[in-house]
Motif scaffolding. Structure first.
Motif, PDB file in Angstrom:
ATOM      1  N   UNK A  70      18.865   2.294  -3.314  1.00 51.09           N
ATOM      2  CA  UNK A  70      18.542   2.995  -4.553  1.00 51.09           C
ATOM      3  C   UNK A  70      17.321   3.902  -4.310  1.00 51.09           C
ATOM      4  N   UNK A  71      17.535   5.169  -4.353  1.00 49.27           N
ATOM      5  CA  UNK A  71      16.472   6.147  -4.076  1.00 49.27           C
ATOM      6  C   UNK A  71      15.356   6.033  -5.103  1.00 49.27           C
ATOM      7  N   UNK A  72      15.699   5.624  -6.310  1.00 48.61           N
ATOM      8  CA  UNK A  72      14.735   5.478  -7.385  1.00 48.61           C
ATOM      9  C   UNK A  72      13.641   4.474  -7.024  1.00 48.61           C
ATOM     10  N   UNK A  73      14.015   3.383  -6.341  1.00 45.62           N
ATOM     11  CA  UNK A  73      13.029   2.380  -5.935  1.00 45.62           C
ATOM     12  C   UNK A  73      11.955   2.974  -5.046  1.00 45.62           C
ATOM     13  N   UNK A  74      12.384   3.793  -4.085  1.00 45.89           N
ATOM     14  CA  UNK A  74      11.425   4.428  -3.179  1.00 45.89           C
ATOM     15  C   UNK A  74      10.432   5.267  -3.986  1.00 45.89           C
ATOM     16  N   UNK A  75      10.941   5.968  -4.987  1.00 44.27           N
ATOM     17  CA  UNK A  75      10.087   6.809  -5.832  1.00 44.27           C
ATOM     18  C   UNK A  75       9.107   5.950  -6.632  1.00 44.27           C
ATOM     19  N   UNK A  76       9.575   4.796  -7.118  1.00 49.74           N
ATOM     20  CA  UNK A  76       8.714   3.898  -7.884  1.00 49.74           C
ATOM     21  C   UNK A  76       7.663   3.235  -7.003  1.00 49.74           C
ATOM     22  N   UNK A  77       8.039   2.947  -5.754  1.00 49.43           N
ATOM     23  CA  UNK A  77       7.120   2.247  -4.855  1.00 49.43           C
ATOM     24  C   UNK A  77       6.126   3.167  -4.157  1.00 49.43           C
ATOM     25  N   UNK A  78       6.474   4.457  -4.048  1.00 52.87           N
ATOM     26  CA  UNK A  78       5.615   5.381  -3.295  1.00 52.87           C
ATOM     27  C   UNK A  78       4.147   5.359  -3.743  1.00 52.87           C
ATOM     28  N   UNK A  79       3.854   5.514  -5.049  1.00 47.91           N
ATOM     29  CA  UNK A  79       2.435   5.496  -5.443  1.00 47.91           C
ATOM     30  C   UNK A  79       1.768   4.146  -5.156  1.00 47.91           C
TER      31      UNK A  79
ATOM     32  N   UNK B 235       0.283  -6.702  -2.612  1.00 43.57           N
ATOM     33  CA  UNK B 235       1.692  -7.118  -2.669  1.00 43.57           C
ATOM     34  C   UNK B 235       2.431  -6.781  -1.391  1.00 43.57           C
ATOM     35  N   UNK B 236       3.526  -7.503  -1.172  1.00 49.30           N
ATOM     36  CA  UNK B 236       4.483  -7.099  -0.147  1.00 49.30           C
ATOM     37  C   UNK B 236       5.442  -6.145  -0.830  1.00 49.30           C
ATOM     38  N   UNK B 237       6.185  -5.372  -0.048  1.00 52.69           N
ATOM     39  CA  UNK B 237       7.151  -4.449  -0.636  1.00 52.69           C
ATOM     40  C   UNK B 237       8.193  -5.239  -1.422  1.00 52.69           C
ATOM     41  N   UNK B 238       8.632  -4.668  -2.540  1.00 51.74           N
ATOM     42  CA  UNK B 238       9.589  -5.354  -3.409  1.00 51.74           C
ATOM     43  C   UNK B 238      10.489  -4.320  -4.070  1.00 51.74           C
ATOM     44  N   UNK B 239      11.538  -4.794  -4.739  1.00 52.29           N
ATOM     45  CA  UNK B 239      12.430  -3.903  -5.483  1.00 52.29           C
ATOM     46  C   UNK B 239      12.143  -4.037  -6.969  1.00 52.29           C
ATOM     47  N   UNK B 240      11.624  -2.974  -7.596  1.00 54.12           N
ATOM     48  CA  UNK B 240      11.379  -3.047  -9.039  1.00 54.12           C
ATOM     49  C   UNK B 240      12.712  -3.186  -9.775  1.00 54.12           C
TER      50      UNK B 240
END
Length: 176
Positions: free
Chosen positions: A1-10, A21-26
């Motif tokens: 899901x490309x959206x996750x990358x966008x949410x996690x970037x900031x 945090x460790x990386x996660x999927x919102x």
């Protein structure tokens, strides 16, 4: 899901993922709003004087039978160049029913006003989905808190949402 990358970037750029945090999927939408009109967006700056009352934290996901735990910490205490108190705990609310807000949950650690003294601090809100209604043991101290360790000790798994804002000490001139 490309959206996750966008949410996690900031969160990655702001080093929230890594320091806190460790990386996660919102998977859940969380909205944090101060004074009924100032929404928290990743990396935006707030004056400490505008975050003196606890924010409204809305959880849009799950249903009334799904419960969430909210944690707010400052990974930059007492100062970003030497954060030896990392993390400083500001707030814990548990048993927040899905589709409601934090006022419906159980406040385990009361809201502490962000009061950065040196440098720019990150204040991080992390939302975890609980596996069931549960009793969370509050930490012995607000200092040296670890969001990761807390999640592990309380069987919360990875976060489902996170957002952070920056704040620094206000100068007298800025307070007017």
């Amino acid at each position: 899901m490309a959206n996750n990358a966008k949410l996690l970037e900031p969160l990655t750029v702001g080093k929230v993922i890594g320091d806190v945090l460790d990386s996660f999927s919102p998977t859940v939408k969380m909205t944090v709003t101060y004074n009924s009109n100032k929404q928290v967006y990743n990396g935006h700056e707030f004056y400490p004087s505008s975050v003196t009352t606890k924010p409204r934290v809305e959880v849009q996901g799950g249903d009334m039978r799904t419960f969430f735990t909210l944690v707010m910490t400052d990974p930059d205490a007492p100062g970003p160049s030497d954060p030896y108190l990392m993390e400083h705990l500001h707030w814990i609310v548990t048993d927040i029913p899905g589709t409601t807000d934090a006022t419906f949950g159980r406040e385990v650690v009361s809201y502490e006003i962000p009061r950065p003294t040196i440098g720019i601090h990150r204040f991080v809100f992390v939302l975890f989905k609980q596996k069931r209604r549960q009793t969370i043991t509050p930490p012995a101290s607000r200092d040296h808190f670890s969001t990761r360790k807390f999640a592990e000790e309380n069987d919360l798994g990875l976060p489902v949402a996170a957002v952070f804002f920056n704040a620094q000490r206000e100068t007298a001139a800025r307070r007017r």
